[in-house]
Design a protein around this motif. Sequence first.
Motif, PDB file in Angstrom:
ATOM      1  N   GLN A   1     -15.449 113.307  33.605  1.00 23.19           N
ATOM      2  CA  GLN A   1     -15.865 114.111  32.743  1.00 23.19           C
ATOM      3  C   GLN A   1     -14.845 114.727  32.152  1.00 23.19           C
ATOM      4  O   GLN A   1     -14.677 114.760  30.903  1.00 23.19           O
ATOM      5  CB  GLN A   1     -17.026 114.959  33.406  1.00 23.19           C
ATOM      6  CG  GLN A   1     -18.690 114.437  33.151  1.00 23.19           C
ATOM      7  CD  GLN A   1     -19.090 114.279  31.838  1.00 23.19           C
ATOM      8  OE1 GLN A   1     -18.992 115.228  30.974  1.00 23.19           O
ATOM      9  NE2 GLN A   1     -19.520 112.794  31.645  1.00 23.19           N
ATOM     10  N   GLU A   2     -14.079 115.427  32.956  1.00 24.64           N
ATOM     11  CA  GLU A   2     -12.961 116.284  32.071  1.00 24.64           C
ATOM     12  C   GLU A   2     -11.702 115.584  31.793  1.00 24.64           C
ATOM     13  O   GLU A   2     -11.019 115.943  31.006  1.00 24.64           O
ATOM     14  CB  GLU A   2     -12.427 117.121  33.497  1.00 24.64           C
ATOM     15  CG  GLU A   2     -13.625 117.954  34.259  1.00 24.64           C
ATOM     16  CD  GLU A   2     -14.467 118.873  32.921  1.00 24.64           C
ATOM     17  OE1 GLU A   2     -14.060 119.034  31.944  1.00 24.64           O
ATOM     18  OE2 GLU A   2     -15.278 119.733  33.615  1.00 24.64           O
ATOM     19  N   TYR A   3     -11.461 114.067  32.144  1.00 24.47           N
ATOM     20  CA  TYR A   3     -10.140 113.468  31.839  1.00 24.47           C
ATOM     21  C   TYR A   3     -10.605 112.100  31.180  1.00 24.47           C
ATOM     22  O   TYR A   3      -9.603 111.810  30.687  1.00 24.47           O
ATOM     23  CB  TYR A   3      -9.254 113.577  33.042  1.00 24.47           C
ATOM     24  CG  TYR A   3      -8.804 114.781  33.137  1.00 24.47           C
ATOM     25  CD1 TYR A   3      -7.723 115.451  32.739  1.00 24.47           C
ATOM     26  CD2 TYR A   3      -9.434 115.827  34.404  1.00 24.47           C
ATOM     27  CE1 TYR A   3      -7.151 116.552  33.021  1.00 24.47           C
ATOM     28  CE2 TYR A   3      -9.195 117.061  34.482  1.00 24.47           C
ATOM     29  CZ  TYR A   3      -7.839 117.362  33.930  1.00 24.47           C
ATOM     30  OH  TYR A   3      -7.419 118.658  33.975  1.00 24.47           O
ATOM     31  N   GLU A   4     -11.980 111.809  31.044  1.00 29.30           N
ATOM     32  CA  GLU A   4     -11.899 110.762  30.228  1.00 29.30           C
ATOM     33  C   GLU A   4     -13.165 110.908  29.290  1.00 29.30           C
ATOM     34  O   GLU A   4     -12.625 111.105  28.019  1.00 29.30           O
ATOM     35  CB  GLU A   4     -12.645 109.399  31.200  1.00 29.30           C
ATOM     36  CG  GLU A   4     -11.671 108.831  31.961  1.00 29.30           C
ATOM     37  CD  GLU A   4     -12.091 107.914  32.837  1.00 29.30           C
ATOM     38  OE1 GLU A   4     -11.352 106.805  32.895  1.00 29.30           O
ATOM     39  OE2 GLU A   4     -13.304 107.736  33.395  1.00 29.30           O
ATOM     40  N   CYS A   5     -14.021 111.353  29.453  1.00 25.76           N
ATOM     41  CA  CYS A   5     -15.172 111.651  28.525  1.00 25.76           C
ATOM     42  C   CYS A   5     -14.809 113.035  27.604  1.00 25.76           C
ATOM     43  O   CYS A   5     -15.012 112.873  26.330  1.00 25.76           O
ATOM     44  CB  CYS A   5     -16.507 111.957  29.201  1.00 25.76           C
ATOM     45  SG  CYS A   5     -17.153 110.540  30.181  1.00 25.76           S
ATOM     46  N   TYR A   6     -14.200 113.931  28.240  1.00 19.59           N
ATOM     47  CA  TYR A   6     -13.792 114.876  27.498  1.00 19.59           C
ATOM     48  C   TYR A   6     -12.771 114.727  26.130  1.00 19.59           C
ATOM     49  O   TYR A   6     -12.981 115.003  25.053  1.00 19.59           O
ATOM     50  CB  TYR A   6     -12.902 116.092  28.322  1.00 19.59           C
ATOM     51  CG  TYR A   6     -12.255 117.244  27.554  1.00 19.59           C
ATOM     52  CD1 TYR A   6     -13.087 118.535  27.366  1.00 19.59           C
ATOM     53  CD2 TYR A   6     -11.075 117.177  26.942  1.00 19.59           C
ATOM     54  CE1 TYR A   6     -12.655 119.405  26.595  1.00 19.59           C
ATOM     55  CE2 TYR A   6     -10.465 118.197  26.385  1.00 19.59           C
ATOM     56  CZ  TYR A   6     -11.460 119.451  26.154  1.00 19.59           C
ATOM     57  OH  TYR A   6     -10.702 120.483  25.509  1.00 19.59           O
TER      58      TYR A   6
END
Lengths: 385, 350, 129
Positions: free
Chosen positions: A131-136
């Motif tokens: 979540q924090e390093y791809e989707c963000y």
Amino acid sequence: MREVAVIGAGMSRWGELWHQDLRDLSCEAVLKALAETKADRVDSIHVGCMTGGLFAGQEHLASVMADCLGFAGVPASRSESACASGGVAFKAAYAEVAAGLCDVALVVGVEKMTDVGGDEATYALGTAADQEYECYNGATFPGLYAMMAVRHMHEFGTTRRQLSQVAVKNHSNGLLNPEAQYHAKITAEEVESSAHVADPLRLLDCSPITDGAAALVLCPLDMAKKLGKKAPVKVLAIGHATDTIALHSRKDVCRLAAVEKAAERAYKAASLKPEDIDLAEVHDCFTIAEIMVTEALGFARRGEGGKLVASGATAIGGKIPVNTSGGLKSKGHPVGATGVAQLVELAVQLRGEAGGRQVKKPSAGLAQNMGGTGGSSIVSILGVA
Amino acid sequence: MVGIIGYGAYIPRNRIKVEEIAKVWGTDAQSYKKGLMLEEKSVPAPDQDTITMSVEAARKAVRRAGIDPADIGALYVGSESHPYAVKPSGTVVAEALGSTPECHTSDFEFACKAGTEAMFVASQLVKAGSVRYAMGVGADTSQGAPGDALEYSAASGAAAYLFGAEKEKVVAELIDTYAYMTDTPDFWRREHMFYPRHGGRFTGEQAYFRHITSAAKGMMAKAKMKPADFDYVVFHQPNGKFPLRAGKMLGFTDKQIGTGWLVNKLGNTYSGASPLGLTAVLDEAGAGDLILVVSFGSGAGSDGFVFRATKRLKSVQGLAEHTRDMLDRNKRYVDYGTYLKYRKMIIMNE
Amino acid sequence: MQPQRYWREIPQRYRLEAGRCRRCGKVFMPPRGLCDSCRSTEFETIRLADRGKVHTYTVIRVPPAGFAAQSPYVLAVVELDDGVRLTMQVADCGPDEVRVGLPVRVEFRKINEVGKSGVICYGYKVVPA
């Protein structure tokens, strides 16, 4: 450890099922699976579901399922490993039966995906990535698999046409499966002119959004005759592995290490080699995934998964038929149900009940279920008892 | 010796031509090209705003200064397009540089002179000995109402200046400053309004020219200098014509103005306008060159600065991309529809 | 995105701060509490390189919520000069301009906004160098 058999297998209808919720879908699949058995009780329930919360606003599926299936009181638990949740729930049930903790175990995989809009579905599925390093940063699942495809094409010369051939084959198989979500013959040209999603992937490279459930009934092999109505199918081995959550953290972005490890463990436990497998249900969430998975399973040499599909070897009647059910691509992909439904297809094939898509006298079938971009994978091998 | 120890500029890659805007409104592009000397303007990408451009300009300033950003004791961002109505832009910039937590930060707003205000205060804090280094940034993603004359010029960009008092670090010594200000409602934007409004021709003589010329004269008188003393002069540049005319009124040549005159290709970057002009001058100036900067902000006021380039300037010019290169290279032209999309002028669902 | 979740990652998103294992030197982005190579729990903070090249890429044409204004956009796995790979957008880059191996440099950009009234999320992207 006791040997374990699959004595019942069933699927609900799959598709955009506006009238049915999580409970209706599960109930339909479970009733079909139980109807194949003579079991008068269930000792344990294992639910595979990725995110009932984000898709349908419902968690605590252990209780929900036991209740709606008429088994309130029976111990139940839910397994989650993104799109591999179904396969992992099967492993949990298998382990209980094998260990002697229970005799009759019910596995139900389910996902109700159409109660949310497109953005919400994208978000829910995205929770299987970092979540924090791809989707963000704007990644989507088609986007992450597209990046694997670009690198695979760059390194091995895999072609756009080979991607299309996966979709064409699986839709052609789906035509022969009454349970499939889509019954449509498609051509490579249609795949290549369908809407852009994430270059080079187009709409027809992607598995759909599906409502659906699938169920299995397991028991010790030595009780299969008493509890089952049909020829039992034996669980030969289960291999399970993980990898980094983020694609970018992997040394090689077009290599599915979790699938390789899970397969290696399963082959070893079953004392089988890739060439001993008569058919495989693999996690073709995107066309590139099937190409990479067939390499990881040892059906093709590294980098040659594209050539494998182009050769026709993975078609029904080929050397190693892959996704006879139509795969996620044509049969549909209710994420938590997928891993269970792959095993339903293997059971149907191993019993010789697959009709027009029947593989000739299979003795061993392999199912490969995968979470995220390959952050988790489970490989199960079933055989005729 | 107090002065600039590092400077940096940022100009977005996207441009829109005056013709493209004129086509939509059925106006005569030539009147803007000839009359106001405007050809094209910079357009921020949808992922750029005052904060992102300030960070990029500030990083270049730090690189040229060669200092530890943790030693920046004050950081001010001047803009009339701060992304938040409440919550400072400066905290993001300071955090991105690595200047927190021992750093005094505030956002400034004074129409187009918010950038030089930030420079003014930063330089004076250093002069007073309150902080070792201070940064002033001018940045804007300028707003102009669709169809309004300002739409042809309202552009985007940022410039950042690091001030210090260590002689060996100074690249342009601050000789003197001057401020000239009156209450003149020539241009404004009320709270909660999206686009600014202006007083039409009232913005010319009574606002821009009066404040610019008065501030320039006041600055020169205070510093005991005359137009011929300067190698370069930078005026606020809302369009191509105004700064050239102001220069003529004061006795400056086009040559003195030319180096920092970016507006024909850049547009009016509001709070970034005169600070960006100064970066283009610093990219070229040599040791001993005298530079006059006079900003203008509606409302209305002007800040004046006199700088003298030091020997060190030449050695830092190449440490970051030159302003003219950012202006002339790697441009990408967008059509009006894309421009509206980028500027969020299309009503979308949340 | 709630502000606390955004805020927690600011050192990584604004300054590319990573953790380097004090024992074996392996770099982790984001920093973590345990080295998977040598099981050490001692780390130092470093800043990653601000230049690199595109390792692989895609063009996102069906964007997730909040990214519509930027769509289509290039997304890439970028290998920074220090060998660390990260997923980031390649800004200011048309779908036809990207390729494997494209040299890029890091820029500070707006990543997303939480609706019209929520927090504005900033972070790293790259642009063609």
